[in-house]
Design an enzyme around this catalytic site. Structure first.
Site, PDB file in Angstrom:
ATOM      1  N   GLY A   1       3.321  -1.182   4.445  1.00 46.53           N
ATOM      2  CA  GLY A   1       2.893   0.340   3.850  1.00 46.53           C
ATOM      3  C   GLY A   1       3.866   0.934   4.001  1.00 46.53           C
ATOM      4  N   GLY A   2       4.924   1.793   4.604  1.00 46.93           N
ATOM      5  CA  GLY A   2       6.017   1.919   4.482  1.00 46.93           C
ATOM      6  C   GLY A   2       6.973   1.324   3.993  1.00 46.93           C
TER       7      GLY A   2
ATOM      8  N   GLY B   1       2.869   1.957  10.080  1.00 43.16           N
ATOM      9  CA  GLY B   1       3.508   3.293  10.230  1.00 43.16           C
ATOM     10  C   GLY B   1       4.365   3.756  11.570  1.00 43.16           C
TER      11      GLY B   1
ATOM     12  CD  GLU C   1      -3.346  -3.439   7.688  1.00 43.05           C
ATOM     13  OE1 GLU C   1      -1.877  -2.597   7.182  1.00 43.05           O
ATOM     14  OE2 GLU C   1      -3.604  -2.005   7.517  1.00 43.05           O
TER      15      GLU C   1
ATOM     16  CG  ASN D   1      -1.940   1.428   1.503  1.00 43.77           C
ATOM     17  OD1 ASN D   1      -2.004   2.285   0.458  1.00 43.77           O
ATOM     18  ND2 ASN D   1      -2.719   1.367   2.535  1.00 43.77           N
ATOM     19  CD1 TRP D   2       2.862   1.290  -3.144  1.00 47.66           C
ATOM     20  CD2 TRP D   2       3.246   2.002  -4.833  1.00 47.66           C
ATOM     21  NE1 TRP D   2       3.575   0.059  -4.000  1.00 47.66           N
ATOM     22  CE2 TRP D   2       3.690   1.306  -5.336  1.00 47.66           C
ATOM     23  CE3 TRP D   2       2.964   3.131  -6.093  1.00 47.66           C
ATOM     24  CZ2 TRP D   2       4.675   0.652  -6.440  1.00 47.66           C
ATOM     25  CZ3 TRP D   2       3.298   2.850  -7.346  1.00 47.66           C
ATOM     26  CH2 TRP D   2       3.704   1.208  -7.347  1.00 47.66           C
ATOM     27  CE  LYS D   3      -0.014   3.272   4.742  1.00 49.93           C
ATOM     28  NZ  LYS D   3       0.218   3.161   6.333  1.00 49.93           N
TER      29      LYS D   3
ATOM     30  CD  GLU E   1      -2.890   5.068   7.008  1.00 50.24           C
ATOM     31  OE1 GLU E   1      -3.259   5.177   6.087  1.00 50.24           O
ATOM     32  OE2 GLU E   1      -1.980   4.786   7.470  1.00 50.24           O
TER      33      GLU E   1
ATOM     34  CB  SER F   1       5.080  -1.708  11.850  1.00 46.88           C
ATOM     35  OG  SER F   1       5.280  -0.535  12.055  1.00 46.88           O
TER      36      SER F   1
ATOM     37  CG  HIS G   1      -5.861   1.602   5.439  1.00 49.68           C
ATOM     38  ND1 HIS G   1      -5.438   3.078   6.397  1.00 49.68           N
ATOM     39  CD2 HIS G   1      -4.769   1.244   5.229  1.00 49.68           C
ATOM     40  CE1 HIS G   1      -4.266   2.408   6.595  1.00 49.68           C
ATOM     41  NE2 HIS G   1      -3.669   1.509   6.057  1.00 49.68           N
TER      42      HIS G   1
HETATM   43  P1  PGA Z   1       2.728   0.280   7.634  1.00 44.90           P
HETATM   44  O1  PGA Z   1       1.532   0.202   6.753  1.00 44.90           O
HETATM   45  O2  PGA Z   1       3.574  -0.569   7.278  1.00 44.90           O
HETATM   46  O3  PGA Z   1       3.594   0.881   7.269  1.00 44.90           O
HETATM   47  O4  PGA Z   1       2.758  -0.084   9.009  1.00 44.90           O
HETATM   48  C1  PGA Z   1       0.911  -0.694   6.972  1.00 44.90           C
HETATM   49  C2  PGA Z   1      -0.336  -0.448   6.418  1.00 44.90           C
HETATM   50  O5  PGA Z   1      -0.927   0.879   6.790  1.00 44.90           O
HETATM   51  O6  PGA Z   1      -1.191  -1.423   6.061  1.00 44.90           O
END
Ligand code: PGA
Length: 251
Positions: A232-233, A171, A165, A11-13, A98, A211, A96
């Protein structure tokens, strides 16, 4: 029971310029284009979906969207519908954390999005997870999110993936321990079994997210109820994401 094919999502966000997206996807195609043993899906920002889909045409890396609107069309400035996505993506992340906690997505909206994604023939990744202050009632939170998410569904959509998650792990670098993640994913599976029956729950892929990186993925990949990861990251670094996918495929 047939082994569940693990699935790794990147997930590149809200990251990457158009050029960065092209460079990243070219590197991923070179590294992961023929990887057996795991399904790989990238979720770029929506303006680059077409570029990324073109760059991955003919490879086994799939493309997904990070969010969707629940209506098929209409006067909804800035929104993107599931039928629009169906021309370019095959997966959509729904719910998600977010979207839920930064943008205020309600349980009803998550449910409407899930319905829209399934109706459009797309595969949903339904994200669930507790906040730090809910850690003493994680089971209640997960049950509520699953109940609300699947409201009106009489069967488990065959290709749905659940991403467990914990919000506090996203993050932050504070990943859940593999044992805790396994316990939560097993709990999600038991809740799916209660509602949809054991065969459906046994076939459903459940990812851990929060993470995940190349150094810690192995601990999750070998857990019996964890079928891959939502990243994510670390998905913005081609070498790190490729290492994660390879570790999942090898587990
Ligand atoms: P992260 O994000 O790997 O940066 O913690 C995970 C996600 O939001 O799916």
């Amino acid at each position: 029971m047939a082994r569940r094919l693990p699935v790794v999502g990147g997930n590149w966000k809200m990251h990457t310029t158009r050029t960065e997206a092209r460079v990243l996807v070219a590197a991923l195609r070179a590294e992961l284009g023929g990887l057996p043993g795991a399904q790989v899906v990238v979720f770029p920002p929506s303006p680059w979906l077409g570029d990324v889909a073109d760059a991955l045409a003919g490879s086994n890396i799939e493309v997904g969207a990070q969010d969707v609107h629940w209506e098929p069309k209409g006067a909804f400035t800035g929104a993107i519908s599931a039928p629009m996505l169906a021309g370019v993506a095959s997966w959509v992340i729904v719910g998600h954390s977010e979207r839920r906690h930064v943008f205020g997505e309600t349980a009803e909206e998550t449910n409407a999005k899930l319905r829209a994604v399934v109706a459009a023939g797309l595969r949903p990744v339904l994200a669930v997870g507790e906040r730090r202050e809910e850690s003493d009632r994680t089971a209640d939170v997960l049950r509520r999110q699953l109940d609300d998410g699947f409201r009106g569904f009489h069967g488990l959509p065959p290709e749905v993936v659940i991403a467990y998650e914990p919000v506090w792990a996203i993050g932050t670098g504070l990943a859940a321990s593999p044992e805790d993640a396994q316990a939560r994913c097993a709990l999600v599976r038991s809740m799916l079994a209660e509602r949809f029956g054991a065969p459906a729950a046994d076939g459903c892929r459940i990812q851990y997210g929060g993470s995940v990186n190349a150094a810690n993925i192995e601990g999750y990949a070998k857990q019996p109820d964890i079928d891959g990861a939502l990243v994510g990251g670390a998905s913005l670094d081609a070498a790190a994401f490729a290492a994660i996918c390879r570790a999942v495929a090898a587990a």
